[in-house]
Every structure is written in structure tokens, then in C-alpha cells.
Design a protein around this motif. Sequence first.
Motif, PDB file in Angstrom:
ATOM      1  N   GLU A 279      -0.230  -3.991  -7.746  1.00 53.96           N
ATOM      2  CA  GLU A 279      -0.872  -5.263  -7.957  1.00 53.96           C
ATOM      3  C   GLU A 279      -2.268  -5.390  -8.290  1.00 53.96           C
ATOM      4  O   GLU A 279      -2.970  -5.910  -9.589  1.00 53.96           O
ATOM      5  N   HIS A 280      -3.026  -4.402  -7.655  1.00 50.47           N
ATOM      6  CA  HIS A 280      -4.480  -4.211  -8.106  1.00 50.47           C
ATOM      7  C   HIS A 280      -4.601  -3.843  -9.364  1.00 50.47           C
ATOM      8  O   HIS A 280      -5.440  -4.195 -10.108  1.00 50.47           O
TER       9      HIS A 280
ATOM     10  N   TYR B 235       3.100  -1.580  -3.535  1.00 46.66           N
ATOM     11  CA  TYR B 235       2.973  -2.930  -4.187  1.00 46.66           C
ATOM     12  C   TYR B 235       1.502  -3.402  -4.000  1.00 46.66           C
ATOM     13  O   TYR B 235       1.172  -3.819  -5.329  1.00 46.66           O
ATOM     14  N   ASP B 236       0.898  -3.270  -3.278  1.00 43.37           N
ATOM     15  CA  ASP B 236      -0.552  -3.625  -2.977  1.00 43.37           C
ATOM     16  C   ASP B 236      -1.341  -2.926  -4.113  1.00 43.37           C
ATOM     17  O   ASP B 236      -2.164  -3.661  -4.927  1.00 43.37           O
ATOM     18  N   TYR B 237      -1.336  -1.810  -4.256  1.00 45.96           N
ATOM     19  CA  TYR B 237      -1.935  -0.998  -5.403  1.00 45.96           C
ATOM     20  C   TYR B 237      -1.564  -1.339  -6.885  1.00 45.96           C
ATOM     21  O   TYR B 237      -2.223  -1.311  -7.594  1.00 45.96           O
TER      22      TYR B 237
ATOM     23  N   GLU C  18       5.842  -1.514   0.588  1.00 53.36           N
ATOM     24  CA  GLU C  18       4.888  -2.492   0.606  1.00 53.36           C
ATOM     25  C   GLU C  18       3.458  -2.139   0.328  1.00 53.36           C
ATOM     26  O   GLU C  18       2.769  -2.733  -0.264  1.00 53.36           O
ATOM     27  N   ILE C  19       3.161  -1.014   0.777  1.00 51.28           N
ATOM     28  CA  ILE C  19       2.037  -0.428   0.574  1.00 51.28           C
ATOM     29  C   ILE C  19       1.634  -0.170  -0.870  1.00 51.28           C
ATOM     30  O   ILE C  19       0.331  -0.471  -1.504  1.00 51.28           O
TER      31      ILE C  19
END
Lengths: 105, 185
Positions: free
Chosen positions: B31-32, B27-29, B24-25
Motif C-alpha cells: 500500500e505504501h 500488504y502495508d508495504y 498482512e505485514i
Amino acid sequence: MNVQFKKGVLELCVLVLISKKDQYGYELAQNISRKIEVADGTLYPLLRRLTKEEYLSTYLAESTEGPARKYYSLTEKGTDYMNLLVKEWNQFSSAVNDFIEEVLT
Amino acid sequence: MSRNEFISQLESLLESVNQADRNEIIYDYLEHFDIGLANGKSEEELVKELGDPKVIAKDLLADYRVTKAEEDKSIGNMYKAILATFSLSFFNIVFIVGPVIGIFGAYLALSIAAVVLTISPLLLIPQVIIYGFDNIELNIFATILLCGIGILMSIGMIHTGRFLYNVTLRYIRFNIRVIKGGKAK
């Protein structure tokens, strides 16, 4: 700017910006770094914590270009929390401004 | 540093985080990076803007540990509950089961005796068949006496049974309360 100081204020900025409009992480990072110098990377841990504390909720939305984006929106609980922080900030900053005015003018 | 280097460095720093949370963590990066690259930024630029993975990981790990500690509390509670149950069952086995088997055994024996005494006049039938009517008066009086004792004993046993039933029920409720109490603490 002092790191700890910035961290505390960053939370308030994130909540205020999201309250204006739902945003995805990158967008939020751009909006904040336009005015405050901040490492974009530290924003995600903050968003994660705020989501876990149910101040923010997330949803995935398709975009016209590129992959789906994770949007953050302010919950009711988050709105209450933001209002509290804004009130505290106003009291705090006006007190600081008073000191500065008294001494430096 | 490239995007892949940044991601793999962050991933290895978050080694102690469980797989689902780590994904999950990360994934955010990811996406960034995807959005940043689509907006015409270079990997180098984006990595620089994101900052030191060590700082990011420290932030995430501190948060993760607090959450885990909170979860541990409930595991601790469960452990306490299990311990309460176990120590109670140990107590039950050693101090309760022995006496209970003894008491219920005695109760069962006395109950059978009461039934047998109550129906003892029926023994007169084989007596008459085998020995005829010799000493019949004495036997009749004896069995009537025994029958009386049997009836009284039966009444006593019914009351004792009710008492034992209530005590057992109360003891079971006590067990449940102790186990639940341990859990709620």
C-alpha cells in the motif's frame, strides 16, 4: 539522532498525529518525516504493535485516486495511553531543559 | 533496489512468520508503494525512505516472537491439562478400576443373593408339587428364616448402594476438579 531515543518518541508522535485526524500509513510517514528523520519502514511495525495493543483501530476506506487505504484511528484506550505519555514527556523534557539551562546559560 | 526486490527481501526475512500475518505485514508495504508511486515518487526514492528491510524485519520478528510466546503459554496450559487428565486416567485404570470392578461385582452378587433369599418361600410351591407335604413344617420354618435374612440383607444392600453411589459421585467430582485445576494454573 540516537535510534533508541527516537523509537520511544516516535510512538508518542504517532499517537498525537492520529489523535488529530485518522490517517493512513503513507500519510503518517510523510507527516512525521517532515520534522523528524525516520525510516518510514519502521513505522509499520510500530503501527502493528499499537493496533495489537488496542491503542489504535484500523479500517479500510476507498480513495478518489488509487486503491483502498488502511486508516488508523485512536481508540479510547489509546487516548488514555497518549495522555499518559504526553504527561511523562512533559515532565521529562522540562527536566532536561532545566539541566541544559543551568549548565549552558 | 526496486519495489519488487524490497518486498521479496522482506518476505524471505519473515519466512518464520505464519502466512496470514506475513500477508498482512506485506500488504502495508505494498500500500505504501502504491500511494507513494501515485504521488509521483520513484520506487528508488520510496525504498530509500523505507530503510533497510533487515531492520524492519528485526522489529517485526521481535514483536512476533513475544506474541507467540504468550500463545505458547496457553498451549503449555493445555498440555498441562491434557497431562493431568491422562495421568489421572492412568491412575484410574490401574488403581481404581480393578477394586471398583471387584466391589461392584461383590455388591451385585450380594444383591442377587438378597433377592433370592427374600423370595425363597416361593420355592415351597415346587417342593409341595414334587414331594407333597412331607417335612412341610421344617421347610416352612427354614424358608421363613431365609426370607427374614433376605429382607435384612436387602435393606443393608440398599444402604450400601447409596453409599457406593455417593462415593463414586464424589470421586468423579474429584477427577473433574483435578483436571480443571490443572487447566487454570
